[in-house]
Each structure stands twice: as structure tokens, then as C-alpha cells.
Write a protein that holds these residues in place. Structure first.
Motif, PDB file in Angstrom:
ATOM      1  N   THR A  81      27.383  33.845  38.167  1.00 54.55           N
ATOM      2  CA  THR A  81      27.671  33.303  39.587  1.00 54.55           C
ATOM      3  C   THR A  81      28.841  33.692  40.391  1.00 54.55           C
ATOM      4  O   THR A  81      28.829  34.274  41.480  1.00 54.55           O
ATOM      5  CB  THR A  81      27.227  31.989  39.654  1.00 54.55           C
ATOM      6  OG1 THR A  81      26.122  31.645  39.066  1.00 54.55           O
ATOM      7  CG2 THR A  81      27.528  31.378  41.385  1.00 54.55           C
ATOM      8  N   LEU A  82      29.986  33.450  39.438  1.00 50.90           N
ATOM      9  CA  LEU A  82      31.288  33.789  40.055  1.00 50.90           C
ATOM     10  C   LEU A  82      31.618  35.149  40.235  1.00 50.90           C
ATOM     11  O   LEU A  82      32.160  35.349  41.380  1.00 50.90           O
ATOM     12  CB  LEU A  82      32.302  32.821  39.213  1.00 50.90           C
ATOM     13  CG  LEU A  82      32.383  31.471  39.385  1.00 50.90           C
ATOM     14  CD1 LEU A  82      33.100  30.900  38.224  1.00 50.90           C
ATOM     15  CD2 LEU A  82      32.638  30.964  40.541  1.00 50.90           C
ATOM     16  N   LEU A  83      31.275  36.107  39.218  1.00 54.48           N
ATOM     17  CA  LEU A  83      31.408  37.336  39.733  1.00 54.48           C
ATOM     18  C   LEU A  83      30.598  37.862  40.725  1.00 54.48           C
ATOM     19  O   LEU A  83      31.111  38.858  41.415  1.00 54.48           O
ATOM     20  CB  LEU A  83      30.964  38.136  38.307  1.00 54.48           C
ATOM     21  CG  LEU A  83      32.077  37.970  37.166  1.00 54.48           C
ATOM     22  CD1 LEU A  83      31.558  38.827  35.616  1.00 54.48           C
ATOM     23  CD2 LEU A  83      33.702  38.397  37.369  1.00 54.48           C
ATOM     24  N   ALA A  84      29.321  37.484  40.991  1.00 56.63           N
ATOM     25  CA  ALA A  84      28.652  37.952  42.174  1.00 56.63           C
ATOM     26  C   ALA A  84      29.184  37.670  43.291  1.00 56.63           C
ATOM     27  O   ALA A  84      29.264  38.544  44.233  1.00 56.63           O
ATOM     28  CB  ALA A  84      26.985  37.680  41.812  1.00 56.63           C
ATOM     29  N   LEU A  89      32.819  39.126  48.070  1.00 59.17           N
ATOM     30  CA  LEU A  89      34.336  38.594  48.925  1.00 59.17           C
ATOM     31  C   LEU A  89      35.397  39.709  48.757  1.00 59.17           C
ATOM     32  O   LEU A  89      35.925  39.846  49.723  1.00 59.17           O
ATOM     33  CB  LEU A  89      34.741  37.047  48.207  1.00 59.17           C
ATOM     34  CG  LEU A  89      35.848  36.642  48.812  1.00 59.17           C
ATOM     35  CD1 LEU A  89      35.660  36.469  50.267  1.00 59.17           C
ATOM     36  CD2 LEU A  89      36.403  35.507  48.392  1.00 59.17           C
ATOM     37  N   PHE A  90      35.453  40.215  47.580  1.00 55.91           N
ATOM     38  CA  PHE A  90      36.423  41.176  47.582  1.00 55.91           C
ATOM     39  C   PHE A  90      36.166  42.354  48.467  1.00 55.91           C
ATOM     40  O   PHE A  90      37.080  43.041  48.830  1.00 55.91           O
ATOM     41  CB  PHE A  90      36.327  41.833  45.974  1.00 55.91           C
ATOM     42  CG  PHE A  90      37.626  42.739  45.614  1.00 55.91           C
ATOM     43  CD1 PHE A  90      39.040  42.509  45.796  1.00 55.91           C
ATOM     44  CD2 PHE A  90      37.310  44.190  45.445  1.00 55.91           C
ATOM     45  CE1 PHE A  90      40.043  43.365  45.482  1.00 55.91           C
ATOM     46  CE2 PHE A  90      38.121  45.006  45.367  1.00 55.91           C
ATOM     47  CZ  PHE A  90      39.537  44.693  45.328  1.00 55.91           C
ATOM     48  N   THR A  91      34.977  42.782  48.511  1.00 58.05           N
ATOM     49  CA  THR A  91      34.449  44.056  49.367  1.00 58.05           C
ATOM     50  C   THR A  91      34.903  43.464  50.850  1.00 58.05           C
ATOM     51  O   THR A  91      35.650  44.259  51.438  1.00 58.05           O
ATOM     52  CB  THR A  91      32.949  44.112  49.302  1.00 58.05           C
ATOM     53  OG1 THR A  91      32.807  44.442  47.980  1.00 58.05           O
ATOM     54  CG2 THR A  91      32.540  45.371  50.189  1.00 58.05           C
ATOM     55  N   ALA A  92      34.740  42.505  51.045  1.00 54.12           N
ATOM     56  CA  ALA A  92      35.062  42.012  52.378  1.00 54.12           C
ATOM     57  C   ALA A  92      36.740  42.003  52.837  1.00 54.12           C
ATOM     58  O   ALA A  92      37.072  42.380  53.862  1.00 54.12           O
ATOM     59  CB  ALA A  92      34.473  40.458  53.071  1.00 54.12           C
ATOM     60  N   ILE A 104      28.482  33.134  50.429  1.00 57.19           N
ATOM     61  CA  ILE A 104      28.366  34.234  49.280  1.00 57.19           C
ATOM     62  C   ILE A 104      28.171  33.395  47.839  1.00 57.19           C
ATOM     63  O   ILE A 104      27.463  33.550  47.235  1.00 57.19           O
ATOM     64  CB  ILE A 104      29.455  35.169  48.963  1.00 57.19           C
ATOM     65  CG1 ILE A 104      30.748  34.580  48.820  1.00 57.19           C
ATOM     66  CG2 ILE A 104      29.435  36.039  50.234  1.00 57.19           C
ATOM     67  CD1 ILE A 104      32.077  35.195  48.740  1.00 57.19           C
ATOM     68  N   THR A 105      28.938  32.138  47.807  1.00 58.39           N
ATOM     69  CA  THR A 105      28.817  31.307  46.630  1.00 58.39           C
ATOM     70  C   THR A 105      27.271  30.692  46.533  1.00 58.39           C
ATOM     71  O   THR A 105      26.524  30.882  45.627  1.00 58.39           O
ATOM     72  CB  THR A 105      29.730  30.050  46.662  1.00 58.39           C
ATOM     73  OG1 THR A 105      31.150  30.697  46.758  1.00 58.39           O
ATOM     74  CG2 THR A 105      29.431  29.321  45.307  1.00 58.39           C
ATOM     75  N   PRO A 301      25.649  37.384  52.002  1.00 57.89           N
ATOM     76  CA  PRO A 301      25.050  36.370  51.147  1.00 57.89           C
ATOM     77  C   PRO A 301      23.838  37.145  50.299  1.00 57.89           C
ATOM     78  O   PRO A 301      23.739  36.548  48.978  1.00 57.89           O
ATOM     79  CB  PRO A 301      24.409  35.526  51.987  1.00 57.89           C
ATOM     80  CG  PRO A 301      25.225  35.495  53.486  1.00 57.89           C
ATOM     81  CD  PRO A 301      25.687  36.997  53.208  1.00 57.89           C
ATOM     82  N   PHE A 302      23.351  37.848  51.050  1.00 57.25           N
ATOM     83  CA  PHE A 302      22.186  38.752  50.188  1.00 57.25           C
ATOM     84  C   PHE A 302      22.720  39.679  49.155  1.00 57.25           C
ATOM     85  O   PHE A 302      21.993  39.644  47.956  1.00 57.25           O
ATOM     86  CB  PHE A 302      21.442  39.254  51.070  1.00 57.25           C
ATOM     87  CG  PHE A 302      20.634  38.709  52.260  1.00 57.25           C
ATOM     88  CD1 PHE A 302      19.256  38.159  51.761  1.00 57.25           C
ATOM     89  CD2 PHE A 302      20.922  38.648  53.598  1.00 57.25           C
ATOM     90  CE1 PHE A 302      18.519  37.463  52.606  1.00 57.25           C
ATOM     91  CE2 PHE A 302      20.179  37.872  54.504  1.00 57.25           C
ATOM     92  CZ  PHE A 302      19.017  37.302  53.944  1.00 57.25           C
ATOM     93  N   LEU A 303      23.868  40.176  49.305  1.00 57.74           N
ATOM     94  CA  LEU A 303      24.579  40.897  48.331  1.00 57.74           C
ATOM     95  C   LEU A 303      24.766  40.148  46.897  1.00 57.74           C
ATOM     96  O   LEU A 303      24.627  40.472  46.004  1.00 57.74           O
ATOM     97  CB  LEU A 303      25.780  41.684  48.889  1.00 57.74           C
ATOM     98  CG  LEU A 303      26.746  42.299  47.853  1.00 57.74           C
ATOM     99  CD1 LEU A 303      26.010  43.650  47.276  1.00 57.74           C
ATOM    100  CD2 LEU A 303      27.989  42.817  48.424  1.00 57.74           C
TER     101      LEU A 303
END
Length: 352
Positions: A81-84, A89-92, A104-105, A301-303
Motif C-alpha cells: 500500500t505504502l509503496l504504491a 506521489l514521487f512522480t508528482a 493516492i493513499t 488515485p487510479f495509478l
């Protein structure tokens, strides 16, 4: 595995700080009330810790047990969950786009719920409805406020100068502090709620530890996102900055008291766009950064949902059929996007 879960949570917390920094202190920086980035980020960090410790309990409960059953959160599920969520978030953050960590969470948690068919759909739809409504409300409030401020400035052009300037400067910093406080109430829960759900941390310890790492992320990594929200959308005056920060903090704090995780980045950015629209009309929507933000808000969120769902099916269940369907869906989507772009280019060439 437990150590990896904590590392994933703390890495996510720092990325939350990097994203939430612009959402909370961008207006104070943009208006000139705080002239140095490091000062804005330091104030942001202090407010986030305070908001997390004193007001983050109800949102933590919502994420840890309100969307899927609490007993689903094993150590492996926590890591996935956290890695997804971290990937999205890192991409943004790399793009300099202020992104809601709640979206996203909850997207990642929803991916877990879909994989195990235990998702509380009604609760999720209730939260998503607020995600759609509140940015529109924030935009509307600041649009009206922007029109009123424009009339006020036309009548009293020196209102923000002279003896009133220190007053407005203090007010915009105070409202920015409360906006960061609201981020602490809501955003820290995104990093620690999976750990709390898996009974690896108590709520109180998780919020304190998470708050510290979110604050570190804001101070060390938030500069670029601060610049995006503070300078690239539109310029704001001191009075406009007070209006934007007050609107955002009021909406987010009110929702957090009821355990509803609102997207503070979207609300603040929508407030700034509303103010910019009052100044510039439709021109503000033509800016590349605004259109890019809207696309990232929709996709992220879908990602995170897709990443968490795929990881569970592949790593925990070895369900290759589901992975095949996911892969086919991605290929089909990319193909449709490419076809639409090609068609648009052809139509543009014919019209010329």
C-alpha cells in the motif's frame, strides 16, 4: 519485513511533506509575506507536527479501518500500500505538481480492497463525493472573494500599504500556519494509518513519528512544489493570500474533525485558481501548469490503485490471469490515447 514496512511509511511521509509544503505555505510565500523559502518550509513543518499530534486521530481511523477491514492490513499489505502511494506521489513531486496524498493513499487502499473483494464501497463513494465537491466550493469562494477584493482595491488602492501592511502580513502567515496545521491533521494519517491498522504502532506514536518525518520532507524536499503553488499559477496579494489560506484551512480542518480526508493540495490549488480566475478570467485555465495539475489529480488515485492491486495479484496470489487483464487494459488505454492524438493532428492539418 516489519523494518521494510517502517521504511516505506517514513519514505512516504517525507514525500507527503514535499507535496504538502506548497499546499500549505505556498500562498504566504507567493504574497511576499514570507520572502525566504526555508522560513516558509520551517513554519510549515512546525504546524504539521502540531496538527498531526493534536488532530490526526479521526482521519487515521478512517484510513486504517473505514475503507477496508482492519484485519486485512498485514505487514506485506502495508508495504504494498505504502509503496504504491509513494510511487504516485514521487512522480508528482518530480513534476513539481502539488498532489493530494489522501487521494493516492485511499486509491492504494482501495486497490487492496478490490483485490480481496472487501472494499467498503459506500464509504469510499462518500469520501470521493467530498473530493469532487470541496475543490469546486473552494474555487467558488475565492472567485467571489477575488471579485470583492478587486473592487476594494479599486476604491482604496493603498490599502495594503502603510500602516495596514504589517497587519495583513501577520494575518497571511497565521492563516498559512493553520493551513499547514490542517495538513498535519489529515496528511500524516496517510503514512501511518496502514501501520496502525496492522497494529505495528499505536495511533499516538504513529502520529508523532509520522509528523516529524512529514515535517522533514517539507523542509528538505518541498522547495520545488512550493515554487509551483506560490509563483506559477498566479500572483496573489496579501489580502488575496489571506482569503485563499483561510478558505483552505477552514474546509480541511472542518472535514478532518469528522474523519473525512479532504485533498488539501487540490483545495488550496483550486482556491488559488479561483483567485486567479477572478483576476484573469479564463486565461488562468490556459496555463500549462494548470492543465497539467488537473490531469495528474485525475490519474494519480487510479495509478496507486492499479499498482497496489497488481502487486497483490502478482506477488501475494500469483494470479497471472488478473495481471494479463491489467496489462491488456493499459495497452488498450495507451493505444486509444495515441489514436486520439493522431486524429487531432490530422484534423488540425486539414483545417489549416
Amino acid at each position: 519485513m516489519v523494518a521494510l514496512a517502517f521504511c516505506a511509511a517514513l519514505l512516504f511521509a517525507m514525500n507527503i511533506g514535499a507535496s504538502g509544503a506548497a499546499a500549505s505555505m505556498g500562498v504566504a510565500y507567493a504574497s511576499g509575506a514570507i520572502k525566504k523559502k526555508w522560513v516558509a518550509l520551517l513554519i510549515c513543518g512546525a504546524a504539521i507536527i502540531a496538527g498531526s499530534v493534536f488532530g490526526g486521530q479521526k482521519v487515521t481511523k478512517t484510513i486504517s479501518s473505514g475503507i477496508i477491514p482492519e484485519d486485512i492490513f498485514t505487514v506485506k499489505i502495508v508495504i504494498i500500500t505504502l509503496l504504491a502511494a509513494t510511487i504516485a506521489l514521487f512522480t508528482a513531486n518530480i513534476l513539481g505538481i502539488p498532489l493530494s496524498t489522501s487521494e493516492i493513499t485511499i486509491g492504494a487502499v482501495a486497490g487492496v480492497g478490490i483485490a480481496y473483494q472487501v472494499l467498503y464501497v459506500e464509504k469510499l463513494l462518500f469520501i470521493v463525493a467530498f473530493w469532487i465537491i470541496t475543490p469546486v466550493v473552494a474555487f467558488s469562494i475565492t472567485y467571489v472573494a477575488g471579485k470583492l477584493i478587486h473592487r476594494l482595491n479599486s476604491k482604496y488602492p493603498d490599502l495594503e500599504k502603510g500602516k495596514w501592511k504589517p497587519v495583513f502580513t501577520i494575518l497571511v502567515i497565521v492563516t498559512g500556519f493553520f493551513e499547514a496545521y490542517s495538513a498535519g491533521m489529515k496528511n500524516v494519517a496517510n503514512a501511518v494509518a496502514p501501520l496502525v491498522g496492522a497494529h505495528l504502532l499505536s495511533v499516538e506514536t504513529g502520529l508523532l513519528l509520522g509528523g516529524i518525518f512529514v515535517a522533514l520532507g517539507a523542509f528538505l524536499l518541498g522547495s520545488r512544489v512550493l515554487e509551483t503553488n506560490g509563483k506559477k499559477i498566479t500572483s496573489v496579494s496579501l489580502i488575496e493570500g489571506i482569503s485563499v489560506s483561510a478558505t483552505s484551512s477552514f474546509l480541511v480542518i472542518t472535514a478532518a474533525l469528522f474523519g473525512i480526508p479532504l485533498p488539501i493540495a487540490q483545495i488550496t490549488s483550486s482556491s488559488i485558481i479561483g483567485m486567479g480566475s477572478a483576476q484573469q478570467g479564463k486565461k488562468v485555465f490556459q496555463k500549462r501548469v494548470v492543465s497539467q495539475m488537473l490531469k495528474v489529480w485525475f490519474v494519480a488515485p487510479f495509478l496507486s490503485l492499479l499498482v497496489s492491486y497488481t502487486c497483490i495479484k502478482l506477488l501475494l496470489e500469483s494470479d497471472l490471469y488478473s495481471i494479463f487483464i491489467v496489462g491488456a487494459g493499459i495497452i488498450a488505454t495507451l493505444g486509444v490515447i495515441s489514436l486520439l492524438k493522431h486524429t487531432k493532428q490530422e484534423v488540425g492539418g486539414i483545417s489549416r
